[in-house]
Design a protein around this motif. Sequence first.
Motif, PDB file in Angstrom:
ATOM      1  N   ARG A   5       0.850  -1.193   0.000  1.00  0.00           N
ATOM      2  CA  ARG A   5       0.000   0.000   0.000  1.00  0.00           C
ATOM      3  C   ARG A   5       0.883   1.240   0.000  1.00  0.00           C
ATOM      4  O   ARG A   5       1.781   1.396   0.832  1.00  0.00           O
ATOM      5  N   ALA A   6       0.658   2.119  -0.965  1.00  0.00           N
ATOM      6  CA  ALA A   6       1.515   3.308  -1.110  1.00  0.00           C
ATOM      7  C   ALA A   6       0.771   4.376  -1.898  1.00  0.00           C
ATOM      8  O   ALA A   6      -0.348   4.160  -2.392  1.00  0.00           O
ATOM      9  N   SER A   7       1.407   5.526  -2.012  1.00  0.00           N
ATOM     10  CA  SER A   7       0.825   6.617  -2.803  1.00  0.00           C
ATOM     11  C   SER A   7       1.942   7.311  -3.563  1.00  0.00           C
ATOM     12  O   SER A   7       3.132   7.121  -3.272  1.00  0.00           O
ATOM     13  N   CYS A  41       5.141  10.129   0.367  1.00  0.00           N
ATOM     14  CA  CYS A  41       4.805   9.289  -0.785  1.00  0.00           C
ATOM     15  C   CYS A  41       5.960   8.338  -1.090  1.00  0.00           C
ATOM     16  O   CYS A  41       7.124   8.705  -0.952  1.00  0.00           O
ATOM     17  N   TRP A 436      -7.222   8.310  -2.073  1.00  0.00           N
ATOM     18  CA  TRP A 436      -6.261   7.896  -1.028  1.00  0.00           C
ATOM     19  C   TRP A 436      -6.927   6.982   0.009  1.00  0.00           C
ATOM     20  O   TRP A 436      -6.307   6.052   0.510  1.00  0.00           O
ATOM     21  N   MET A 442      -2.331   1.139  -4.669  1.00  0.00           N
ATOM     22  CA  MET A 442      -1.591   2.373  -4.967  1.00  0.00           C
ATOM     23  C   MET A 442      -2.586   3.479  -5.295  1.00  0.00           C
ATOM     24  O   MET A 442      -3.579   3.247  -5.990  1.00  0.00           O
ATOM     25  N   ASN A 490      -1.484  10.733   3.761  1.00  0.00           N
ATOM     26  CA  ASN A 490      -0.725   9.477   3.772  1.00  0.00           C
ATOM     27  C   ASN A 490      -0.726   8.830   5.154  1.00  0.00           C
ATOM     28  O   ASN A 490      -0.776   7.611   5.287  1.00  0.00           O
ATOM     29  N   ARG A 495      -0.754   5.092   4.045  1.00  0.00           N
ATOM     30  CA  ARG A 495       0.072   5.075   2.829  1.00  0.00           C
ATOM     31  C   ARG A 495       1.438   5.715   3.071  1.00  0.00           C
ATOM     32  O   ARG A 495       2.168   5.990   2.124  1.00  0.00           O
ATOM     33  N   GLU A 497       5.154   6.441   3.555  1.00  0.00           N
ATOM     34  CA  GLU A 497       6.470   5.822   3.360  1.00  0.00           C
ATOM     35  C   GLU A 497       7.427   6.487   4.333  1.00  0.00           C
ATOM     36  O   GLU A 497       7.764   7.658   4.200  1.00  0.00           O
TER      37      GLU A 497
END
Length: 498
Positions: A5-7, A41, A436, A442, A490, A495, A497
């Motif tokens: 899971r990320a953005s 991100c 989001w 993603m 995030n 999300r 990082e």
Amino acid sequence: MSFKRASGILMHPTSFPGPDGIGDLGPEAYRWVDFLKETGCGLWQLLPLGPTGYGDSPYQCFSAFAGNPYLVSPTLLLEEGLLVRTDLADRPEFPEGSVDFGPVIQWKLTLLDRAFNRFLQTPIPAFQAEFAAFQAENAGWLEDFSLFMAIKEANQGSSWNNWPKGLRTRQKAALNSFRQQFQKDILRHSFRQFLFFRQWKQVKDYANQQGIQIIGDIPIFVAYDSSDAWANPDLFYLDEEGLPTVVAGVPPDYFSPTGQLWGNPLYRWDAHAKSGYAWWIQRVRATLKTVDIIRMDHFRGFAGYWEVPAKMPTAEIGQWVPGPGAALFEALTQALGGLPIIAEDLGEITPDVIELRDRFQLPGMKIFQFAFSSDANDPFLPHNYPANCVAYTGTHDNDTALGWYQTAPDVETDFCRRYLARSGEDISWDMIRAVWSSVAVMALAPLQDLLSLGGDGRMNFPGRASGNWTWRCRPSDLSPALAARLRELNTLYSRLEE
């Protein structure tokens, strides 16, 4: 291959600020990576990095393997001694918020030629060894590409089908004679590629060190006027004169009554299969050296594609032809291991496309802007997303979120406001939040949406021949306040990082 899971943000390097009329791989690229890191991100998506030709489109490049020399940073060449301050003294005045490609190309090529001449006149041993290693490592595509560009240049930039027959049909004697006569020009094109890949590797390494993965882009088809088509005519439907017999496009639909005639040459998939898909394996392997994840453009074309007879004025007359299907992806999996691929599965999608995508567990794409023309069952609404998908507010081919909202039919914008339970006053960020907060593995938005820009921030109008790809951000756009606002999303939606 499963993703975490990320953005991320969609931003092409041409859109960076900077003094040379176009974004490049110099200080602003590193500032961009730092900004991404601040936002929390973990993804940076960009468009194809190839050498652009007619229309300045990254989707019509002179090579599927080469890099865009216009992205080479003069600032870094200055630091490394390949340029000196006086080389930059005649820099023209360029607009800040857009790329004026004509003057920019002229300026960048002037600087690249100055750097090349200095390289020849004042050898730097470390550079020479590195350049020789680059040439050896990339000989599989670099020799053909550099030769192609030098011949093109010697023929006033004309498409390869207009070259003298010996060069057009790659007759050995003609090519050898050209190589002897234009040795320096061929070397110059190789040197430009060396500079691009050297600078790009440094940017990518820096991004990866900051925990950021780069999503690149492979257009399914190559341009006709490319070293790929010229050097491998047996892999495409070309006649004895090297002209396409059939070309790519998409059939008429609700948006385009005559379809879209792309004009790219089509693959002889039987010839690719005979070689074990060697050219495709080489292409994907080369791309994965420059990016971490690949968005496969026009994924549906691997299941079946629209074939239009050459010389047709529109895409109305044509036929659906089966693509290579699973055989290609089996070959890629065997050669490369896991497939870090996103399937661009937009448009009219048939069951065979879904079956191919799901067989290899590739995430598809969901575009939030597309969600409001039907009802609550629309697959582009976040509550209908599967977890294994990549969700966007919009892409480079769409209007910005605000631009869409300002021009969409009232029935769609009303549905949008009701769905979001918002007034629409901050529509770009309302749409970002919805994407989001979804289950999509993603979530991405173009920088223009983070900046709440209207239609004047749009990157591309599909079907419009010129005036695309020009948008640039300004240095003040990447503010701490913007980074903090995105970091909060995030954090809220898992999300981040770190």
